[in-house]
Design a protein around this motif. Structure first.
Motif, PDB file in Angstrom:
ATOM      1  N   LEU A   1     -37.099  10.162 111.934  1.00  0.00           N
ATOM      2  CA  LEU A   1     -36.355   9.478 110.883  1.00  0.00           C
ATOM      3  C   LEU A   1     -37.316   8.530 110.185  1.00  0.00           C
ATOM      4  CD1 LEU A   1     -33.094   8.894 112.895  1.00  0.00           C
ATOM      5  CD2 LEU A   1     -33.484  10.565 111.098  1.00  0.00           C
ATOM      6  N   CYS A   2     -37.569   8.796 108.938  1.00  0.00           N
ATOM      7  CA  CYS A   2     -38.671   8.105 108.272  1.00  0.00           C
ATOM      8  C   CYS A   2     -38.352   7.963 106.793  1.00  0.00           C
ATOM      9  CB  CYS A   2     -39.938   8.919 108.502  1.00  0.00           C
ATOM     10  SG  CYS A   2     -41.384   8.263 107.705  1.00  0.00           S
ATOM     11  N   GLY A   3     -37.683   6.917 106.446  1.00  0.00           N
ATOM     12  CA  GLY A   3     -37.368   6.642 105.047  1.00  0.00           C
ATOM     13  C   GLY A   3     -35.885   6.427 104.854  1.00  0.00           C
ATOM     14  N   GLU A   4     -35.559   5.389 104.138  1.00  0.00           N
ATOM     15  CA  GLU A   4     -34.131   5.141 103.903  1.00  0.00           C
ATOM     16  C   GLU A   4     -33.931   4.357 102.607  1.00  0.00           C
ATOM     17  OE1 GLU A   4     -32.775   2.806 107.271  1.00  0.00           O
ATOM     18  OE2 GLU A   4     -33.674   1.004 106.454  1.00  0.00           O
ATOM     19  N   PHE A   5     -32.785   4.590 102.042  1.00  0.00           N
ATOM     20  CA  PHE A   5     -32.309   3.745 100.949  1.00  0.00           C
ATOM     21  C   PHE A   5     -31.077   3.039 101.481  1.00  0.00           C
ATOM     22  CE2 PHE A   5     -29.138   3.096  97.653  1.00  0.00           C
ATOM     23  CZ  PHE A   5     -29.838   2.290  96.769  1.00  0.00           C
ATOM     24  N   TYR A   6     -31.022   1.737 101.357  1.00  0.00           N
ATOM     25  CA  TYR A   6     -29.935   0.972 101.970  1.00  0.00           C
ATOM     26  C   TYR A   6     -29.576  -0.164 101.017  1.00  0.00           C
ATOM     27  CZ  TYR A   6     -27.447  -1.015 106.052  1.00  0.00           C
ATOM     28  OH  TYR A   6     -26.499  -1.465 106.948  1.00  0.00           O
ATOM     29  N   ARG A   7     -28.390  -0.074 100.470  1.00  0.00           N
ATOM     30  CA  ARG A   7     -27.985  -1.104  99.512  1.00  0.00           C
ATOM     31  C   ARG A   7     -26.517  -1.447  99.680  1.00  0.00           C
ATOM     32  NH1 ARG A   7     -30.688  -4.933  96.741  1.00  0.00           N
ATOM     33  NH2 ARG A   7     -32.444  -4.109  95.604  1.00  0.00           N
ATOM     34  N   TYR A   8     -26.194  -2.698  99.576  1.00  0.00           N
ATOM     35  CA  TYR A   8     -24.803  -3.120  99.589  1.00  0.00           C
ATOM     36  C   TYR A   8     -24.612  -4.141  98.473  1.00  0.00           C
ATOM     37  CZ  TYR A   8     -27.260  -6.533 102.477  1.00  0.00           C
ATOM     38  OH  TYR A   8     -28.184  -7.420 102.944  1.00  0.00           O
ATOM     39  N   ARG A   9     -23.379  -4.397  98.160  1.00  0.00           N
ATOM     40  CA  ARG A   9     -23.102  -5.278  97.019  1.00  0.00           C
ATOM     41  C   ARG A   9     -23.579  -6.696  97.314  1.00  0.00           C
ATOM     42  NH1 ARG A   9     -17.303  -4.914  94.512  1.00  0.00           N
ATOM     43  NH2 ARG A   9     -18.189  -3.065  93.537  1.00  0.00           N
ATOM     44  N   SER A  10     -24.295  -7.254  96.374  1.00  0.00           N
ATOM     45  CA  SER A  10     -24.766  -8.625  96.532  1.00  0.00           C
ATOM     46  C   SER A  10     -24.887  -9.216  95.130  1.00  0.00           C
ATOM     47  CB  SER A  10     -26.121  -8.640  97.243  1.00  0.00           C
ATOM     48  OG  SER A  10     -27.071  -7.951  96.464  1.00  0.00           O
ATOM     49  N   ASP A  11     -25.359 -10.452  95.058  1.00  0.00           N
ATOM     50  CA  ASP A  11     -25.459 -11.120  93.757  1.00  0.00           C
ATOM     51  C   ASP A  11     -26.354 -10.345  92.794  1.00  0.00           C
ATOM     52  OD1 ASP A  11     -23.821 -13.018  94.733  1.00  0.00           O
ATOM     53  OD2 ASP A  11     -25.408 -14.444  95.238  1.00  0.00           O
ATOM     54  N   GLU A  12     -27.409  -9.731  93.345  1.00  0.00           N
ATOM     55  CA  GLU A  12     -28.366  -9.072  92.445  1.00  0.00           C
ATOM     56  C   GLU A  12     -28.191  -7.560  92.394  1.00  0.00           C
ATOM     57  OE1 GLU A  12     -30.516  -9.277  96.408  1.00  0.00           O
ATOM     58  OE2 GLU A  12     -29.136 -10.494  95.258  1.00  0.00           O
ATOM     59  N   TRP A  13     -27.202  -7.030  93.100  1.00  0.00           N
ATOM     60  CA  TRP A  13     -27.023  -5.570  93.120  1.00  0.00           C
ATOM     61  C   TRP A  13     -25.533  -5.234  93.122  1.00  0.00           C
ATOM     62  CZ3 TRP A  13     -30.924  -2.154  92.542  1.00  0.00           C
ATOM     63  CH2 TRP A  13     -30.661  -0.814  92.750  1.00  0.00           C
ATOM     64  N   THR A  14     -25.069  -4.525  92.096  1.00  0.00           N
ATOM     65  CA  THR A  14     -23.638  -4.226  92.023  1.00  0.00           C
ATOM     66  C   THR A  14     -23.246  -3.063  92.927  1.00  0.00           C
ATOM     67  OG1 THR A  14     -24.088  -2.830  90.131  1.00  0.00           O
ATOM     68  CG2 THR A  14     -23.320  -5.069  89.659  1.00  0.00           C
ATOM     69  N   ASN A  15     -24.248  -2.308  93.362  1.00  0.00           N
ATOM     70  CA  ASN A  15     -24.029  -1.174  94.275  1.00  0.00           C
ATOM     71  C   ASN A  15     -23.175  -0.081  93.641  1.00  0.00           C
ATOM     72  OD1 ASN A  15     -24.783  -0.117  96.751  1.00  0.00           O
ATOM     73  ND2 ASN A  15     -22.833  -0.611  97.707  1.00  0.00           N
ATOM     74  N   ASN A  16     -23.342   0.120  92.353  1.00  0.00           N
ATOM     75  CA  ASN A  16     -22.638   1.210  91.685  1.00  0.00           C
ATOM     76  C   ASN A  16     -23.398   2.521  91.883  1.00  0.00           C
ATOM     77  OD1 ASN A  16     -20.600  -0.384  90.778  1.00  0.00           O
ATOM     78  ND2 ASN A  16     -21.623  -0.873  88.842  1.00  0.00           N
ATOM     79  N   VAL A  17     -22.673   3.613  91.700  1.00  0.00           N
ATOM     80  CA  VAL A  17     -23.267   4.932  91.939  1.00  0.00           C
ATOM     81  C   VAL A  17     -24.495   5.149  91.053  1.00  0.00           C
ATOM     82  CG1 VAL A  17     -22.862   7.412  91.717  1.00  0.00           C
ATOM     83  CG2 VAL A  17     -21.107   5.958  92.736  1.00  0.00           C
ATOM     84  N   ASP A  18     -24.373   4.835  89.745  1.00  0.00           N
ATOM     85  CA  ASP A  18     -25.479   5.139  88.826  1.00  0.00           C
ATOM     86  C   ASP A  18     -26.770   4.429  89.204  1.00  0.00           C
ATOM     87  OD1 ASP A  18     -24.228   2.790  88.231  1.00  0.00           O
ATOM     88  OD2 ASP A  18     -24.529   2.918  86.064  1.00  0.00           O
ATOM     89  N   GLU A  19     -26.671   3.135  89.520  1.00  0.00           N
ATOM     90  CA  GLU A  19     -27.917   2.428  89.833  1.00  0.00           C
ATOM     91  C   GLU A  19     -28.456   2.851  91.204  1.00  0.00           C
ATOM     92  OE1 GLU A  19     -27.568  -1.821  89.959  1.00  0.00           O
ATOM     93  OE2 GLU A  19     -25.781  -1.793  91.218  1.00  0.00           O
TER      94      GLU A  19
END
Lengths: 253, 396
Positions: free
Chosen positions: B157-175
């Motif tokens: 397992l080598c590489g990941e994208f991990y994002r959740y909603r925060s002040d600087e990231w809306t966590n929408n599908v497009d972005e």
């Protein structure tokens, strides 16, 4: 040598029973040798002694009460009953607890630091001095809650006679339930962990012991805050838990 | 009146960032939380006889420290390191043991996957919760030169994208899709497995007919994904990781599952990590079983289930490892071919009818079409036969 919870409970009961016997002997001796009625001078002297003994939580804890130690023999002690050791952090903990500028006090600690003892001493002292204090102790299980109540009972019983007389209990200690300690019109009682347990109570203080190991501790904390509690003390050793996240501002996903 | 050590420390808190510990006395420090509350930390060195810098304390330390079953337990109980045991009794046996940790977690900054290895991925969608894409590398089939047997499949397992909603990231599908498309090697991924719920037509659309979340990803240019149809139980997941992928590693057996992480942290690290999985490891070290109150335990057994929290990367890991773990189903006609190849042309004709009817009776092929049947919940993944690029992405 490690004792099981049940063995520890038996030892504590034995310790309490021996203290109670001692007190009864004291009462018996006093009845034989002294008048019940005290003169004004004597009363004044006792009041002065009480004032001095209760001038501060640490002063009282260090000089006018005793803890018990199940491991006293293995540790080469001469008695299981000793005053709080003169560790520099105890007065700091009490100073922090007494500070009313913030009602929530969070502690994290290494194991076996007697922190539960000193926090119990703080609440016992408050209950003795201030009428109508209500304190809830929330722990993982009922049995663990009884242990904290035993601490409070032991601290009360270990005081000199003049303090016990000044702050009488409404019911003899040995007749008080396992989950409560009553002194004057104040009381400390134990409840197990879980949400909804604090609901409908409006105590002055809540002491959550080993919070990191309590299920639903976060909800219980919110319930305590919502209940208008004036002093919320959370204390625990480290464990991956709501408490760990809360104290470390951990982001959760 | 002189200030007490506590008052002095409390005043200093105003000048330091949150969570920065300010010493009060030896072994005692205080730090401020984001919301202004303070946390008092009481370390054993505050007790005179336990300060390792004193002779008496050093003796105590030596005696006590050696008495613990593991250094991880010592760290947890005495050094207040909640992460030390690597997840409460879930992955603790491996991640909490420094020697085993070294075996399964690759932290060498110079390590990179072999470019010939297959790429697979798992995906978990979230808006308020984290969105996670986890990339895995599977070395090509190999045979043991001594025994001649096929080596078991390994997974890195080598590489990941991990994002959740925060002040600087809306966590929408497009972005999120824009960011995920930057992930290396994904253009040659064999498959991406995702939570089946994103394929359900549960989203209202402007056109009227309900659509699904997967369509939204597709519209935004995400690579094609398949619904994960394997076992979804957390209990089974832990079991197959511990007793299958990491089977016998205590006795020196080579693990079959590796996690690449050079940037271990005690908090999530949102973003794109090309060849690193810090968030997966963060989740695994925090993994714990559902706690039950003493009242619940009176009438129920202790729960084996994992807490459904901070488990997004673990879900994707479950998809990848669960899919690879399922035995590959070889299409029925291939089995028939293999069987008949050994025979002479005359016998082959007679034998073919027999083999076909046997396979049909066993439900492995359809009587009418001769194609393999899709069994309920069966997952058919064959890395050897998968196309070189994702379906629909065969370019150039």
């Amino acid at each position: 040598m490690a004792y099981s919870e049940e063995q520890e409970m038996v030892l504590r009961r034995a310790a309490l029973a021996s203290l109670i016997l001692e007190q009864r002997q004291e009462e018996f001796d006093r009845a034989r040798r002294t008048e019940n009625k005290l003169s004004d001078v004597e009363e004044k002297a006792i009041a002065e002694k009480v004032r001095e003994a209760t001038s501060g939580a640490w002063h009282w804890a260090r000089n006018y009460t005793k803890t018990y130690n199940q491991h006293w023999r293995e540790q080469g002690r001469s008695t299981p009953y000793e005053p709080f050791p003169d560790w520099a952090f105890f007065p700091i903990v009490l100073e922090h607890l007494e500070d009313d500028s913030e009602k929530v006090k969070l502690f994290e600690k290494s194991r076996d630091m007697m922190v539960t003892w000193i926090i119990t001493a703080y609440f016992t002292f408050e209950c003795m001095l201030v009428p109508e204090r209500e304190v809830i102790v929330q722990t993982m299980t009922d049995l663990k809650g009884y242990q904290v109540i035993d601490y409070a009972k032991h601290l009360y019983q270990s005081q000199p006679e003049f303090l016990r007389q000044k702050f009488p209990v409404p019911k003899p200690i040995e007749k008080q339930a396992n989950n409560e300690f009553m002194v004057g019109s104040s009381k400390i009682w134990a409840i197990p962990s879980g949400q909804g347990k604090i609901r409908s109570y409006h105590p002055w203080g809540v002491f959550s012991d080993e919070t990191a190991f309590q299920p639903e501790a976060g909800i219980a904390y919110d319930e305590a805050r919502a209940g208008g509690v004036k002093k919320i003390v959370l204390n625990s050793t480290a464990a991956m838990s709501w408490y760990f996240d809360f104290t470390h501002d951990a982001e959760t996903t | 009146m002189a200030k007490t050590p506590l008052q002095t420390a409390l005043q200093k808190l105003n000048d330091v960032p949150v969570q920065f510990p300010v010493p009060v006395i030896r072994g005692v420090n205080i730090r401020a939380k984001k919301n202004g509350l303070t946390v008092m930390s009481l370390h054993y060195s505050a007790v005179p006889g336990r300060d390792p810098e004193t002779e008496e304390g050093a003796k105590w330390f030596k005696k006590e420290n050696s008495g613990y079953a593991s250094q991880a337990m010592w760290k947890k109980e005495q050094e207040m390191d909640a992460y030390a045991t690597g997840g409460e009794a879930v992955f603790n046996a491996v991640l909490g043991n420094p020697a085993l940790y070294q075996m399964v977690v690759i932290s060498d900054p110079h390590w990179f996957p072999d470019p010939r290895w297959d790429v697979v991925a798992g995906f978990d969608h979230g808006i308020t919760n984290a969105t996670c894409l986890l990339k895995g590398y599977v070395p090509r089939e190999s045979w043991d030169p001594v025994t001649g047997q096929k080596n078991p499949t390994e997974l890195y397992l080598c590489g990941e994208f991990y994002r959740y909603r925060s002040d600087e990231w809306t966590n929408n599908v497009d972005e999120n899709v824009l960011a995920m498309k930057q992930m290396h090697d994904m253009e040659r991924a064999r498959w991406i497995l995702a939570d089946p719920s994103i394929f359900d037509d549960s989203q209202a659309s402007d056109e009227g007919a309900p659509t699904n979340i997967y369509q939204t990803y597709k519209k935004n240019g995400m690579w094609p994904m398949k619904a994960y149809q394997g076992v979804r139980s957390d209990v089974s997941f832990v079991e197959w990781v511990m007793s299958d992928y990491w089977k016998g590693i205590v006795r020196g057996r080579k693990p079959r599952l590796y996690i690449v992480c050079r940037t271990l942290s005690d908090r999530p690290q949102p973003g794109l990590h090309q060849y690193d999985c810090p968030n997966l490891l963060w989740e695994m070290r925090r993994a714990k079983r559902v706690q039950m109150t003493s009242r619940q335990l009176l009438t129920r057994n202790a729960s084996e289930a994992l807490e459904n929290k901070n488990n997004h990367a673990m879900d994707t890991m479950k998809q990848i490892s669960g899919a690879l773990r399922s035995p590959t189903e070889i299409p029925g006609w291939e089995g028939v071919d293999a069987e008949l190849e050994k025979l002479d042309p005359t016998t082959r004709q007679i034998r073919a009818r027999f083999v076909m009817s046997k396979l049909a009776q066993e439900g492995k092929i359809d009587f009418q079409t001769g194609q393999p049947r899709k069994g309920k919940g069966a997952l058919s993944i064959d890395l050897r036969r998968a196309p070189g690029v994702m379906p629909g992405r065969r370019e150039g």
